[in-house]
Design a protein around this motif. Structure first.
Motif, PDB file in Angstrom:
ATOM      1  N   LEU A  21       8.823 -32.176   2.692  1.00 57.00           N
ATOM      2  CA  LEU A  21       8.345 -31.183   1.729  1.00 57.00           C
ATOM      3  C   LEU A  21       6.860 -31.362   1.449  1.00 57.00           C
ATOM      4  O   LEU A  21       6.121 -30.384   1.341  1.00 57.00           O
ATOM      5  CB  LEU A  21       9.153 -31.271   0.432  1.00 57.00           C
ATOM      6  CG  LEU A  21       8.918 -30.167  -0.588  1.00 57.00           C
ATOM      7  CD1 LEU A  21       9.211 -28.797   0.010  1.00 57.00           C
ATOM      8  CD2 LEU A  21       9.795 -30.390  -1.807  1.00 57.00           C
ATOM      9  N   THR A  67      11.903 -25.093   3.112  1.00 55.48           N
ATOM     10  CA  THR A  67      13.287 -24.737   2.780  1.00 55.48           C
ATOM     11  C   THR A  67      14.266 -25.725   3.400  1.00 55.48           C
ATOM     12  O   THR A  67      15.242 -26.143   2.765  1.00 55.48           O
ATOM     13  CB  THR A  67      13.601 -23.309   3.263  1.00 55.48           C
ATOM     14  OG1 THR A  67      12.667 -22.409   2.653  1.00 55.48           O
ATOM     15  CG2 THR A  67      15.014 -22.893   2.900  1.00 55.48           C
ATOM     16  N   SER A  69      13.656 -28.853   4.087  1.00 59.38           N
ATOM     17  CA  SER A  69      13.536 -30.101   3.326  1.00 59.38           C
ATOM     18  C   SER A  69      14.269 -30.007   1.994  1.00 59.38           C
ATOM     19  O   SER A  69      14.895 -30.972   1.548  1.00 59.38           O
ATOM     20  CB  SER A  69      12.065 -30.438   3.087  1.00 59.38           C
ATOM     21  OG  SER A  69      11.427 -30.717   4.305  1.00 59.38           O
ATOM     22  N   SER A  70      14.205 -28.839   1.368  1.00 55.96           N
ATOM     23  CA  SER A  70      14.916 -28.634   0.109  1.00 55.96           C
ATOM     24  C   SER A  70      16.432 -28.738   0.322  1.00 55.96           C
ATOM     25  O   SER A  70      17.133 -29.375  -0.472  1.00 55.96           O
ATOM     26  CB  SER A  70      14.550 -27.270  -0.471  1.00 55.96           C
ATOM     27  OG  SER A  70      15.299 -26.997  -1.618  1.00 55.96           O
ATOM     28  N   ASN A  71      16.907 -28.130   1.387  1.00 57.98           N
ATOM     29  CA  ASN A  71      18.344 -28.207   1.700  1.00 57.98           C
ATOM     30  C   ASN A  71      18.762 -29.639   2.018  1.00 57.98           C
ATOM     31  O   ASN A  71      19.849 -30.083   1.623  1.00 57.98           O
ATOM     32  CB  ASN A  71      18.688 -27.283   2.864  1.00 57.98           C
ATOM     33  CG  ASN A  71      18.601 -25.822   2.493  1.00 57.98           C
ATOM     34  OD1 ASN A  71      18.641 -25.458   1.325  1.00 57.98           O
ATOM     35  ND2 ASN A  71      18.459 -24.966   3.494  1.00 57.98           N
ATOM     36  N   GLN A  74      19.107 -31.516  -1.248  1.00 58.13           N
ATOM     37  CA  GLN A  74      20.347 -31.170  -1.948  1.00 58.13           C
ATOM     38  C   GLN A  74      21.545 -31.864  -1.303  1.00 58.13           C
ATOM     39  O   GLN A  74      22.423 -32.389  -2.006  1.00 58.13           O
ATOM     40  CB  GLN A  74      20.543 -29.662  -1.955  1.00 58.13           C
ATOM     41  CG  GLN A  74      19.581 -28.925  -2.856  1.00 58.13           C
ATOM     42  CD  GLN A  74      19.725 -27.413  -2.760  1.00 58.13           C
ATOM     43  OE1 GLN A  74      20.460 -26.895  -1.935  1.00 58.13           O
ATOM     44  NE2 GLN A  74      19.005 -26.704  -3.618  1.00 58.13           N
TER      45      GLN A  74
END
Length: 95
Positions: A21, A67, A69-71, A74
Motif C-alpha cells: 500500500l 486495492t 493490498s487493502s484486500n 483484510q
C-alpha cells in the motif's frame, strides 16, 4: 520443514500489505518519477504514448495495487482473528 503459526502468517501478511500500500500510494502521488527512460535513437521506430495516457495507466495500475493490498490486509486480519479465537477455544477446553 518448519510450519508457521497462523498468527505469524497473518502478521506477515499485514506487513506485506502495508508495504504494498505504501508503494502504491507513492506511485499515485508521484507518477512522473517512475516512468522508464526512453532511448532517443532516431534510427529505431518506437511507438510512444502521450504522457497523459502513460500517467493514467501508471495511476490505474497503482490504484489496482492499492486495492489488492487493502484486500490482503483484510484477509490477513481475518486470519489473525480466527487464530486468536482458535487458541482461545483450545485454552477454554483444556482448563
Amino acid at each position: 520443514m518448519q510450519v508457521q503459526s497462523a498468527y505469524a502468517s497473518g502478521v506477515q501478511g499485514l506487513q506485506s500489505a502495508q508495504q504494498g500500500l505504501a508503494q502504491a500510494t507513492t506511485s499515485v502521488a508521484m507518477p512522473d518519477q517512475q516512468k522508464p527512460a526512453v532511448p532517443s535513437s532516431s534510427t529505431q521506430e518506437t511507438v510512444t504514448l502521450s504522457s497523459r495516457a502513460v500517467g493514467q495507466t501508471d495511476t490505474t495500475a497503482a490504484l489496482v495495487s492499492a486495492t489488492e493490498s487493502s484486500n490482503q490486509a483484510q484477509a490477513s486480519s481475518k486470519v489473525i482473528e480466527v487464530a486468536s479465537e482458535t487458541v482461545g477455544s483450545l485454552i477454554d477446553i483444556q482448563v
